[in-house]
Design a protein around this motif. Sequence first.
Motif, PDB file in Angstrom:
ATOM      1  N   LEU A 204       0.867  -1.180   0.000  1.00  0.00           N
ATOM      2  CA  LEU A 204       0.000   0.000   0.000  1.00  0.00           C
ATOM      3  C   LEU A 204       0.899   1.222   0.000  1.00  0.00           C
ATOM      4  O   LEU A 204       1.725   1.405   0.889  1.00  0.00           O
ATOM      5  N   ARG A 205       0.716   2.053  -0.999  1.00  0.00           N
ATOM      6  CA  ARG A 205       1.561   3.232  -1.123  1.00  0.00           C
ATOM      7  C   ARG A 205       0.855   4.464  -0.580  1.00  0.00           C
ATOM      8  O   ARG A 205      -0.356   4.434  -0.350  1.00  0.00           O
ATOM      9  N   SER A 206       1.646   5.531  -0.401  1.00  0.00           N
ATOM     10  CA  SER A 206       1.120   6.767   0.169  1.00  0.00           C
ATOM     11  C   SER A 206      -0.200   7.155  -0.498  1.00  0.00           C
ATOM     12  O   SER A 206      -0.304   7.158  -1.713  1.00  0.00           O
ATOM     13  N   GLY A 207      -1.192   7.479   0.309  1.00  0.00           N
ATOM     14  CA  GLY A 207      -2.488   7.897  -0.225  1.00  0.00           C
ATOM     15  C   GLY A 207      -3.458   6.747  -0.415  1.00  0.00           C
ATOM     16  O   GLY A 207      -4.647   6.979  -0.609  1.00  0.00           O
ATOM     17  N   GLU A 208      -2.981   5.513  -0.362  1.00  0.00           N
ATOM     18  CA  GLU A 208      -3.890   4.386  -0.541  1.00  0.00           C
ATOM     19  C   GLU A 208      -4.467   3.976   0.810  1.00  0.00           C
ATOM     20  O   GLU A 208      -3.830   4.104   1.840  1.00  0.00           O
TER      21      GLU A 208
ATOM     22  N   ASN B  93       3.155   1.608   3.459  1.00  0.00           N
ATOM     23  CA  ASN B  93       4.150   2.678   3.425  1.00  0.00           C
ATOM     24  C   ASN B  93       3.688   3.900   4.206  1.00  0.00           C
ATOM     25  O   ASN B  93       2.499   4.050   4.480  1.00  0.00           O
ATOM     26  N   PRO B  94       4.619   4.791   4.539  1.00  0.00           N
ATOM     27  CA  PRO B  94       4.212   6.041   5.187  1.00  0.00           C
ATOM     28  C   PRO B  94       3.171   6.747   4.319  1.00  0.00           C
ATOM     29  O   PRO B  94       3.329   6.802   3.104  1.00  0.00           O
ATOM     30  N   GLY B  95       2.137   7.259   4.935  1.00  0.00           N
ATOM     31  CA  GLY B  95       1.093   7.943   4.165  1.00  0.00           C
ATOM     32  C   GLY B  95      -0.009   7.020   3.702  1.00  0.00           C
ATOM     33  O   GLY B  95      -1.022   7.473   3.183  1.00  0.00           O
TER      34      GLY B  95
ATOM     35  N   ARG C  59       5.984  -4.753   6.291  1.00  0.00           N
ATOM     36  CA  ARG C  59       6.325  -3.705   7.246  1.00  0.00           C
ATOM     37  C   ARG C  59       5.191  -2.703   7.367  1.00  0.00           C
ATOM     38  O   ARG C  59       4.671  -2.237   6.354  1.00  0.00           O
TER      39      ARG C  59
ATOM     40  N   ARG D  60       4.440   0.912   8.175  1.00  0.00           N
ATOM     41  CA  ARG D  60       5.071   2.211   8.413  1.00  0.00           C
ATOM     42  C   ARG D  60       4.071   3.342   8.263  1.00  0.00           C
ATOM     43  O   ARG D  60       4.412   4.497   8.369  1.00  0.00           O
TER      44      ARG D  60
ATOM     45  N   LEU E  31       3.277   5.045  11.938  1.00  0.00           N
ATOM     46  CA  LEU E  31       3.151   6.444  12.328  1.00  0.00           C
ATOM     47  C   LEU E  31       2.136   6.534  13.454  1.00  0.00           C
ATOM     48  O   LEU E  31       2.283   7.305  14.380  1.00  0.00           O
TER      49      LEU E  31
END
Lengths: 271, 227
Positions: free
Chosen positions: B120-124, B139-141, B155, B157, B180
Amino acid sequence: MAINTRIILICSGKGGVGKTTLTANLGIALARQGVKTAVLDADFGLRNLDLLLGLENRIVYTAQEVLEESCRLDQALVKHKQEPNLSLLPAGNPRMLEWLKPDDMQRIVSMLSEQFDYVLIDCPAGVEDGFKNAVSASKEAIVVTNPEVSAVRDADRVIGLLNTHGVKPVQLVLNRVRPQMIASQEMLSIDDVTDILALPLLGLVLEDEQVIISTNRGEPLTLSGSNSPAARCYTNIARRMQGEEIPLIDPSKEGSGVGSKLRRLMQTKIF
Amino acid sequence: MQGMEVETRFITLPSRKKADWRGYLSTKLNEIRSGQIDINCQDWPFSCRDLKQLISIIDRAGLKISIIRSEIPETIVSAAALGHETFLILTKGHKESPNRALTDLRVNKDPNILFHEGTLRSGEHLEAEGDVLLLGDVNPGAKISAGGNVMIWGRLRGIAHAGKYGDQTAKITALELRPLQLRIANEVARGPEELPEPGLTEQAELVSGKIVIQPARSRLSSPKRPN
Ligand SMILES: Nc1ncnc2c1ncn2[C@@H]1O[C@H](COP(=O)(O)OP(=O)(O)O)[C@@H](O)[C@H]1O
Ligand SMILES: [Mg+2]
């Protein structure tokens, strides 16, 4: 018609990370390697690819007139004087943003791919309509980012969107790498960035004041055959795109000035 | 005892289309006197509870597990959550489309588990009504939330929310827990400052109204296991 035309979106999410500079330098570097290359300015709001290539004063028509069919494609294409393998298709009026649709972008790109081996699309920042139009016409992508948390975060967002649009492969260029700052851990390391973004690293570009100087002159670094650090990086990236295997530079061995070279020498003696 | 080589014995459970694993495992264990077990669970989707049962059967035979292999990510996450070394066997289905759309794939025909493969990337934001099982990073975000448990074979994050409809027993498990922010039911906690110990699956849960993070390993109640 060239069926194997590589249509590559150069994007980043965040603005000011070096997309346009990369597009201009890769365009020149690829052209110098003998492949027919078109660069398309899809950043209609903040067009400046023409400026970086030193072609601003030679623009007569733009993508807009081509789409409106008030001129032919070859009338709008601006051929680079020193590197005739490179042509620019300039962005139209910023008001194009209001009516341009993914279909329009696809039409332009398919016209270009009849004549060129590479089409590099300089993408606008953000993830809104301008980005979506450009994505819809692209086959592959290069995501440009800087070793900074916010740039990496935006790049990650863009990569997710590229994936959902089926753009493949997506590769990474890490721009404005400052070896000293990485060494002193004041900046994200290359591993920190690739660890999150999980993309193949197409190349690094070192921070280099020559980039700024050449930008102001409208002569991309790769044009002069300069041996400055960033010029070598851009050329290496272009050669990797062409399938050559060239190892990544090791930023810890790239110091500027005699001081760092001396330090390095001393270090190797000590250890 | 030190320096003695422990022999590894291999057990492959029958496919769940063929036979039940319990009977097979018991017969197999009767043939084994000593050594450590390398077990392939094939296509069995084991929850932590199923796995605990399997582990206790092996325990009672006086044997230990060295590694748990499976084709099913859920089993891998459960095994990792219990502190076992794991190995995911990639079958054809895994490789074909690493980026399939969010809700395409469900394991176990169990509508209560949403399975998603890919980072999962930022914004997802991946949302599930019941449990969610992610094979990939957050991921972060990015954000992952579930009515039930959140299990991440990767992971964490970004942000994770388990028990988003108020289930206070919901847990968050990840191979690496560096969020986070964590939420369980209505409780919110910022991620810990320090990095987790590498290689240790961690779990977050509510203990008397506070979110606590512990190694998932320490929750295993088998007295026979060392450390
Ligand atoms: N490797 C580099 N070293 C130094 N300056 C750079 C480098 N790459 C880009 N820049 C500078 O950063 C600024 C933004 O670059 P630009 O290519 O216009 O970004 P974008 O198109 O992503 O908005 C420009 O002033 C450019 O000269
Ligand atoms: Mg730009």
